[in-house]
Motif scaffolding. Sequence first.
Motif: not given
Length: 153
Positions: A99-103, A108-110
């Motif tokens: 999912x591009x949104x989760x990518x 951002x999390x990284x």
Amino acid sequence: MCHYCGCREIPLIKEFIAEHERVTDAAGDALRALERGEPGRARELVDAMAAELDSHWRGEENGLFAVMRADPEYAGYIDALVAEHRELAALLPTLDLADPGDVHTLTEAVRELHHHIAKEEDGLFPASLTALSGEEWNASMAAWRAAHPSPEA
């Protein structure tokens, strides 16, 4: 990254930094796998990252963080770091890397993880040099060992 105070020569801090490097290496490899269109490989890397973080966080939180939290000067700083641990721990297993949104969320999390690591390596770890007694270092190392049992045990 701080290199001036000498904390990187403390065995426990060396272990924490090595774990940070393994996690950020896995995170970068996962993002590159996603760029190549390999969400399955990225998932493997994110799962490896989560496993490394699990033992890393137990070692930090039950050891160094626990002894430093006893000092009110550090308690709020440590509480914020622990909250960041919990947020990332909850997020990583839920990501659908197709999912591009989760990518985007992973990216951002990284970025946030790098910021989090800097707060530890440039703030808390140097402070530990003057904040901890020998007994507290021993307790911190014992907690790290408990979170990282040897394979032959």
